[in-house]
Design a protein around this motif. Structure first.
Motif, PDB file in Angstrom:
ATOM      1  N   SER A  13     -36.562  56.398  -5.833  1.00 50.38           N
ATOM      2  CA  SER A  13     -36.797  57.731  -5.263  1.00 50.38           C
ATOM      3  C   SER A  13     -38.277  57.959  -4.977  1.00 50.38           C
ATOM      4  N   ILE A  14     -39.130  57.511  -5.900  1.00 48.53           N
ATOM      5  CA  ILE A  14     -40.574  57.677  -5.699  1.00 48.53           C
ATOM      6  C   ILE A  14     -41.047  56.851  -4.504  1.00 48.53           C
ATOM      7  N   ILE A  15     -40.493  55.651  -4.340  1.00 45.02           N
ATOM      8  CA  ILE A  15     -40.898  54.786  -3.231  1.00 45.02           C
ATOM      9  C   ILE A  15     -40.423  55.346  -1.893  1.00 45.02           C
ATOM     10  N   VAL A  16     -39.201  55.878  -1.877  1.00 41.41           N
ATOM     11  CA  VAL A  16     -38.597  56.317  -0.619  1.00 41.41           C
ATOM     12  C   VAL A  16     -39.130  57.683  -0.174  1.00 41.41           C
ATOM     13  N   THR A  17     -39.573  58.504  -1.112  1.00 39.73           N
ATOM     14  CA  THR A  17     -39.994  59.870  -0.777  1.00 39.73           C
ATOM     15  C   THR A  17     -41.002  59.936   0.367  1.00 39.73           C
ATOM     16  N   LEU A 112     -29.920  49.287   0.281  1.00 43.10           N
ATOM     17  CA  LEU A 112     -31.125  50.096   0.080  1.00 43.10           C
ATOM     18  C   LEU A 112     -31.615  50.676   1.406  1.00 43.10           C
ATOM     19  N   ALA A 113     -31.544  49.870   2.466  1.00 40.30           N
ATOM     20  CA  ALA A 113     -31.940  50.381   3.781  1.00 40.30           C
ATOM     21  C   ALA A 113     -30.989  51.473   4.248  1.00 40.30           C
ATOM     22  N   TYR A 119     -30.769  59.515   5.697  1.00 39.83           N
ATOM     23  CA  TYR A 119     -31.449  60.797   5.897  1.00 39.83           C
ATOM     24  C   TYR A 119     -31.538  61.162   7.378  1.00 39.83           C
ATOM     25  N   GLN A 120     -31.381  60.175   8.259  1.00 39.53           N
ATOM     26  CA  GLN A 120     -31.375  60.466   9.683  1.00 39.53           C
ATOM     27  C   GLN A 120     -29.989  60.875  10.168  1.00 39.53           C
ATOM     28  N   VAL A 121     -28.955  60.448   9.453  1.00 44.12           N
ATOM     29  CA  VAL A 121     -27.580  60.779   9.834  1.00 44.12           C
ATOM     30  C   VAL A 121     -27.118  62.054   9.131  1.00 44.12           C
TER      31      VAL A 121
END
Length: 220
Positions: A13-17, A112-113, A119-121
């Motif tokens: 979560s920290i990496i993706v934020t 993971l991707a 978040y775009q869908v």
């Protein structure tokens, strides 16, 4: 363990934020219920993505249980770490081997991707379509069962032929203890068929699993 999974989820979560920060709306000030609904929608999307992957992997567990019934190992149960329950010998073997091959072939990168691309869908702040989720889960369950039957098909053919021959032998030689003779032959034949087909089973699973990830998880 749950601690390791929670630590990985927090780290991811920290990496993706920073990557998805543009898609995440600002914290609403309309009230606590708006925040609760926003969090509930995100949890629903996460549960959906996780359930889709777990349903696809469950094909190995289902195939292993079918194989165990045919080969006589149905009553030999082991702890299945992937699903936190008990399963037959072949079910545990196929599930653990499939999980290992998923990591070896880097298919977990697709998952993971898919989390990032989701978040775009599924726009944060917008309640997802429950009906579409239900249809996709139903389709995934059907595809998972079909895949399990495909993986166990060699054992279904061999098992049907074996039992037919046992029935014919019992009719030709009524004094022969067919069940006493059949059990060791059933186990030995099942292990031989598993040894011969294990590579084809895992190759078929990886191909269908990759296609399923592309269809359900990867949004490119």
């Amino acid at each position: 363990s749950p601690q390791v999974r929670l630590l990985f989820a927090l780290s991811f979560s920290i990496i993706v934020t920073p990557i998805v920060q543009d898609q995440v709306p600002a914290i609403p000030t309309a009230g606590i219920m708006t925040i609760v609904l926003l969090i509930a929608a995100e949890i629903l999307v996460g549960v959906f993505l996780g359930a889709m992957v777990r349903i696809m992997v469950a094909a190995l567990s289902t195939a292993g249980m079918i194989i165990s019934v045919i080969t006589g190992f149905a009553n030999a149960l082991l702890f299945k770490p992937g699903l936190d329950d008990q399963g037959s010998l072949q079910s545990v073997l196929l599930t653990m081997l499939g999980t290992l091959l998923i990591f070896e072939t880097d298919l977990h990168h697709v998952m993971l991707a898919g989390v990032v691309e989701s978040y775009q869908v599924f726009r944060p702040g917008v309640m997802p379509e429950i009906g579409d989720f239900s249809q996709m889960i139903a389709r995934a369950v059907a595809d998972s069962f079909i895949l399990a039957m495909k993986l166990a098909s060699p054992f279904l053919v061999i098992g049907t032929t074996f039992y037919a021959l046992l029935g014919l032998l019992a009719r030709l030689m009524p004094q022969l203890q067919v069940f006493f003779l059949a059990m060791p032959l059933q186990i030995l034949l099942g292990l031989i068929v598993l040894l011969i087909t294990i590579q084809a089973i895992m190759t078929t699973f990886l191909g269908d699993f990759s296609d399923g990830l592309t269809r359900f998880i990867s949004f490119n």
